[in-house]
Design an enzyme around this catalytic site. Structure first.
Site, PDB file in Angstrom:
ATOM      1  N   VAL A  63      61.324  50.508 -34.682  1.00 41.95           N
ATOM      2  CA  VAL A  63      59.969  50.028 -34.330  1.00 41.95           C
ATOM      3  C   VAL A  63      59.825  48.516 -34.476  1.00 41.95           C
ATOM      4  CG1 VAL A  63      58.690  52.166 -34.814  1.00 41.95           C
ATOM      5  CG2 VAL A  63      59.048  50.497 -36.655  1.00 41.95           C
ATOM      6  N   ASN A  89      53.344  55.793 -37.448  1.00 38.42           N
ATOM      7  CA  ASN A  89      53.567  56.409 -38.756  1.00 38.42           C
ATOM      8  C   ASN A  89      54.768  55.821 -39.505  1.00 38.42           C
ATOM      9  OD1 ASN A  89      53.765  58.827 -40.763  1.00 38.42           O
ATOM     10  ND2 ASN A  89      55.724  58.831 -39.673  1.00 38.42           N
ATOM     11  N   TYR A 154      53.678  46.173 -50.572  1.00 33.06           N
ATOM     12  CA  TYR A 154      53.310  47.382 -49.820  1.00 33.06           C
ATOM     13  C   TYR A 154      51.823  47.355 -49.476  1.00 33.06           C
ATOM     14  CZ  TYR A 154      52.849  52.316 -48.556  1.00 33.06           C
ATOM     15  OH  TYR A 154      52.576  53.488 -47.882  1.00 33.06           O
TER      16      TYR A 154
HETATM   17  O1  NJP Z   1      58.239  58.616 -45.367  1.00 37.58           O
HETATM   18  P1  NJP Z   1      59.711  59.125 -44.998  1.00 37.58           P
HETATM   19  P2  NJP Z   1      56.789  59.251 -45.113  1.00 37.58           P
HETATM   20  N1  NJP Z   1      62.046  52.192 -36.996  1.00 37.58           N
HETATM   21  O2  NJP Z   1      60.611  58.143 -45.655  1.00 37.58           O
HETATM   22  C1  NJP Z   1      61.175  56.217 -40.025  1.00 37.58           C
HETATM   23  C2  NJP Z   1      52.912  56.377 -45.360  1.00 37.58           C
HETATM   24  N2  NJP Z   1      52.580  56.883 -46.702  1.00 37.58           N
HETATM   25  O3  NJP Z   1      56.819  60.342 -44.140  1.00 37.58           O
HETATM   26  O4  NJP Z   1      64.367  55.521 -38.798  1.00 37.58           O
HETATM   27  C3  NJP Z   1      61.723  53.457 -36.686  1.00 37.58           C
HETATM   28  O5  NJP Z   1      59.877  60.572 -45.319  1.00 37.58           O
HETATM   29  C4  NJP Z   1      62.218  57.106 -40.682  1.00 37.58           C
HETATM   30  O6  NJP Z   1      63.251  57.499 -39.782  1.00 37.58           O
HETATM   31  P3  NJP Z   1      64.679  56.705 -39.648  1.00 37.58           P
HETATM   32  C5  NJP Z   1      54.105  55.460 -45.310  1.00 37.58           C
HETATM   33  O7  NJP Z   1      53.781  54.128 -45.646  1.00 37.58           O
HETATM   34  C6  NJP Z   1      53.422  57.690 -47.385  1.00 37.58           C
HETATM   35  O8  NJP Z   1      56.164  59.499 -46.427  1.00 37.58           O
HETATM   36  O9  NJP Z   1      65.535  57.687 -38.942  1.00 37.58           O
HETATM   37  N3  NJP Z   1      61.503  54.416 -37.599  1.00 37.58           N
HETATM   38  C7  NJP Z   1      61.391  58.342 -40.999  1.00 37.58           C
HETATM   39  O10 NJP Z   1      61.268  59.171 -39.872  1.00 37.58           O
HETATM   40  C8  NJP Z   1      54.502  55.595 -43.847  1.00 37.58           C
HETATM   41  O11 NJP Z   1      53.781  54.689 -43.045  1.00 37.58           O
HETATM   42  C9  NJP Z   1      53.073  58.131 -48.662  1.00 37.58           C
HETATM   43  O12 NJP Z   1      65.126  56.357 -41.019  1.00 37.58           O
HETATM   44  C10 NJP Z   1      61.653  54.082 -38.884  1.00 37.58           C
HETATM   45  C11 NJP Z   1      60.022  57.762 -41.344  1.00 37.58           C
HETATM   46  O13 NJP Z   1      59.982  56.431 -40.770  1.00 37.58           O
HETATM   47  C12 NJP Z   1      54.107  57.025 -43.492  1.00 37.58           C
HETATM   48  O14 NJP Z   1      53.260  57.483 -44.523  1.00 37.58           O
HETATM   49  C13 NJP Z   1      51.882  57.754 -49.214  1.00 37.58           C
HETATM   50  C14 NJP Z   1      61.995  52.783 -39.288  1.00 37.58           C
HETATM   51  C15 NJP Z   1      59.769  57.663 -42.837  1.00 37.58           C
HETATM   52  O15 NJP Z   1      59.794  58.938 -43.393  1.00 37.58           O
HETATM   53  C16 NJP Z   1      55.261  57.990 -43.342  1.00 37.58           C
HETATM   54  O16 NJP Z   1      56.059  57.966 -44.509  1.00 37.58           O
HETATM   55  C17 NJP Z   1      51.054  56.923 -48.519  1.00 37.58           C
HETATM   56  C18 NJP Z   1      62.192  51.828 -38.288  1.00 37.58           C
HETATM   57  N4  NJP Z   1      62.542  50.555 -38.569  1.00 37.58           N
HETATM   58  C19 NJP Z   1      51.403  56.493 -47.253  1.00 37.58           C
HETATM   59  N5  NJP Z   1      62.073  52.757 -40.638  1.00 37.58           N
HETATM   60  C20 NJP Z   1      53.953  59.026 -49.478  1.00 37.58           C
HETATM   61  N6  NJP Z   1      54.951  59.653 -48.902  1.00 37.58           N
HETATM   62  O17 NJP Z   1      53.691  59.182 -50.690  1.00 37.58           O
HETATM   63  C21 NJP Z   1      61.771  53.995 -41.067  1.00 37.58           C
HETATM   64  O18 NJP Z   1      49.902  56.557 -49.089  1.00 37.58           O
HETATM   65  N7  NJP Z   1      61.523  54.801 -40.027  1.00 37.58           N
END
Ligand code: NJP
Length: 238
Positions: A63, A89, A154
């Protein structure tokens, strides 16, 4: 009977696991055609295969790279001819007192959590304007409404995303585009180098956030749910 998102096309970033995966699955169950975007093609393909209901596209890319984002949006348009929903997301978190936070960690959060939504929204915006409708859903955090020790970088990204959302809400109105932000508390995912099951038992589940995202995008046409903050009910008493 058709699902709540029958006929609609969604692009979900960070859909290879966690909250993004749950949102993609929920949208698919409700009949949407869902494009899943993240860096790991293999994981995306596995998730896409589990989605029942609508058609899916697994699009690998970063992204933070405009070219990857443009390529993904182009693929969706070629395949389905429209985009109705963008869920920004994908996000990362590094937590440490400011003096210990590295420049790389700071830049990583700024790039994924702020530049990512900027690039993705910018890429779909002309499509939404042309269609006279569309919905941007930004996944923020409770940390985007408050601060905590160790969370300066963050929180800065999520407060920033809130400012972007607030501005977009105003810019979107003449085009009948909806813009929403969801701020969850702790969610049981891989976020911050954790594994599901490592957070407190009362943590939200990805499906809880997905349900809210689904409710937001299936609100009546004349209704915009701009913001939802969601927290676990209470930690269990000891
Ligand atoms: O995290 P995680 P969440 N380009 O690590 C992808 C917010 N949030 O589901 O690229 C494209 O299980 C990565 O895929 P990959 C948080 O800030 C969370 O919890 O293959 N994609 C994976 O699919 C975030 O905005 C909590 O590594 C990229 C995904 O992102 C959202 O929820 C609390 C990427 C991350 O999956 C989803 O997080 C809160 C890139 N450069 C807010 N880098 C919480 N979990 O406690 C990463 O308040 N991804």
């Amino acid at each position: 009977m058709g699902g709540r998102l029958e006929g609609r096309v969604a692009l979900v970033t960070g859909a290879s696991r966690g909250i993004g995966r749950a949102i993609a699955e929920a949208f698919g169950r409700e009949g949407a055609r869902v494009a899943l975007f993240a860096r790991s093609k293999q994981d995306l393909e596995k998730v896409a295969a589990t989605i029942s209901g609508g058609e899916t596209l697994a699009l690998s890319g970063d992204v933070t790279r405009a070219r990857d984002v443009a390529g993904a949006v182009e693929r969706v348009l070629t395949q389905w001819g429209r985009i109705d929903i963008l869920v920004n997301n994908a996000g990362v978190g590094h937590f440490a007192p400011l003096s210990d936070l590295t420049e790389e960690q700071w830049d990583h959060m700024m790039a994924v959590n702020l530049k990512g939504p900027f690039l993705c929204t910018k890429a779909v915006w002309p499509i939404f304007v042309r269609q006279k409708g569309g919905h941007v859903v930004n996944i923020s955090s409770v940390a985007g409404t408050t601060t905590m020790e160790g969370g300066a970088g963050y929180s800065a990204t999520k407060w920033g995303l809130r400012a972007v959302t607030d501005t977009l809400i105003k810019e979107a109105k003449p085009h009948k585009i909806k813009v929403s932000i969801i701020g969850p508390g702790s969610v049981d995912t891989y976020f911050n180098d954790k594994e599901p099951g490592q957070r407190p038992s009362y943590a939200l589940q990805p499906a809880d956030v997905a349900q809210v995202a689904l409710d937001i995008v299936s609100a009546p046409p004349g209704v915009i749910i701009n913001e939802v903050i969601m927290r676990p009910l209470v930690p269990p008493t000891r």
